[in-house]
Design a protein around this motif. Structure first.
Motif, PDB file in Angstrom:
ATOM      1  N   VAL A 258       0.836  -1.193   0.000  1.00 29.56           N
ATOM      2  CA  VAL A 258       0.000   0.000   0.000  1.00 29.56           C
ATOM      3  C   VAL A 258       0.875   1.248   0.000  1.00 29.56           C
TER       4      VAL A 258
ATOM      5  N   GLU B  26      -2.409   3.649   6.181  1.00 32.24           N
ATOM      6  CA  GLU B  26      -3.170   2.628   5.476  1.00 32.24           C
ATOM      7  C   GLU B  26      -2.624   1.229   5.724  1.00 32.24           C
ATOM      8  N   SER B  27      -1.314   1.107   5.860  1.00 30.57           N
ATOM      9  CA  SER B  27      -0.729  -0.215   6.107  1.00 30.57           C
ATOM     10  C   SER B  27      -1.205  -0.774   7.438  1.00 30.57           C
TER      11      SER B  27
ATOM     12  N   PRO C  68      -0.565  -6.193   4.875  1.00 28.35           N
ATOM     13  CA  PRO C  68      -0.080  -5.189   3.922  1.00 28.35           C
ATOM     14  C   PRO C  68       1.249  -4.568   4.341  1.00 28.35           C
TER      15      PRO C  68
ATOM     16  N   LEU D 101      -1.335  -1.370  -4.303  1.00 27.64           N
ATOM     17  CA  LEU D 101      -2.483  -0.478  -4.179  1.00 27.64           C
ATOM     18  C   LEU D 101      -1.986   0.963  -4.189  1.00 27.64           C
TER      19      LEU D 101
ATOM     20  N   TYR E 239      -7.723   5.914  -0.256  1.00 26.04           N
ATOM     21  CA  TYR E 239      -8.212   4.916   0.700  1.00 26.04           C
ATOM     22  C   TYR E 239      -9.528   5.347   1.354  1.00 26.04           C
TER      23      TYR E 239
END
Length: 203
Positions: free
Chosen positions: A7, A12-13, A33, A69, A107
């Motif tokens: 990612v 976000e990870s 991720p 992503l 995201y």
């Protein structure tokens, strides 16, 4: 089948692992991720170079497939073309089993897609009919500034990308995100989700 995910955001990870843990696909393990500094405005070749270290880590973990992503952000190129260009750069770099998934636009577009789960966070958000109308049906990818939309329903303080994205992800359900986000359905398709093996355009 073992699938690795890279990612483009540190928060976000941490957040996305709560969602991937809820994606149940027979005979498939989705690894936690990993973060790489992927810049949407960079060239596909630069994006791949930025991901190489994490790709190699996932290869060492025997990942059969690797998904990158990346936000589309304000890039004018359509998401499908952007993904194809990155995929070609991945092939040239010697990683044909890696593919790009372009988030339209970021995201947070996936987070707002599951309005039911956000509604459960009554101490943090107050869902309005206007909020739901903008997201449903199948309109989450159309929101240009999903953080601004989240700010319209926050209680007390503004949306915090780190903490709030993690908490929303704890509640979010993949099927509900998919019902309102075509780009998330594309991810489910590439993961091999039985419901989306033949298509991702429609819920």
């Amino acid at each position: 089948m073992k699938i690795g995910i890279i990612v483009d955001g540190q928060a976000e990870s941490q957040a996305f692992r709560f969602i991937t843990a809820k994606i149940n696909i027979p005979n498939t393990q989705i690894l936690a991720p990993l973060y790489a500094d992927l810049q949407p405005r960079a060239t596909p070749q630069q994006i791949v170079r930025s991901a190489l270290g994490k790709i190699q880590i996932l290869v060492s973990k025997n990942a059969n497939k690797i998904l990158l992503l990346i936000d589309s952000d304000d890039r004018r190129q359509c998401g499908a073309e952007f993904a194809r260009d990155i995929n070609q750069a991945l092939i040239v770099s010697g990683y044909p089993n890696a593919q790009a998934v372009v988030k339209i636009k970021c995201y947070e577009n996936w987070l707002i897609a599951d309005t039911d789960s956000i509604a459960k966070m009554k101490n943090r958000f107050k869902i309005t009919s206007s909020f739901e109308h903008k997201v449903k049906p199948n309109k989450a990818d159309n929101i240009n500034d999903p953080e601004d939309l989240l700010n319209s329903i926050t209680i007390r303080t503004r949306y915090k990308k780190g903490k709030d994205s993690v908490e929303i992800s704890r509640y979010a359900e993949p099927d509900k995100i998919g019902s309102n986000s075509r780009s998330f359905r594309k991810l489910l398709n590439l993961l091999g989700h039985p419901k989306y093996l033949r298509q991702s355009k429609y819920p």
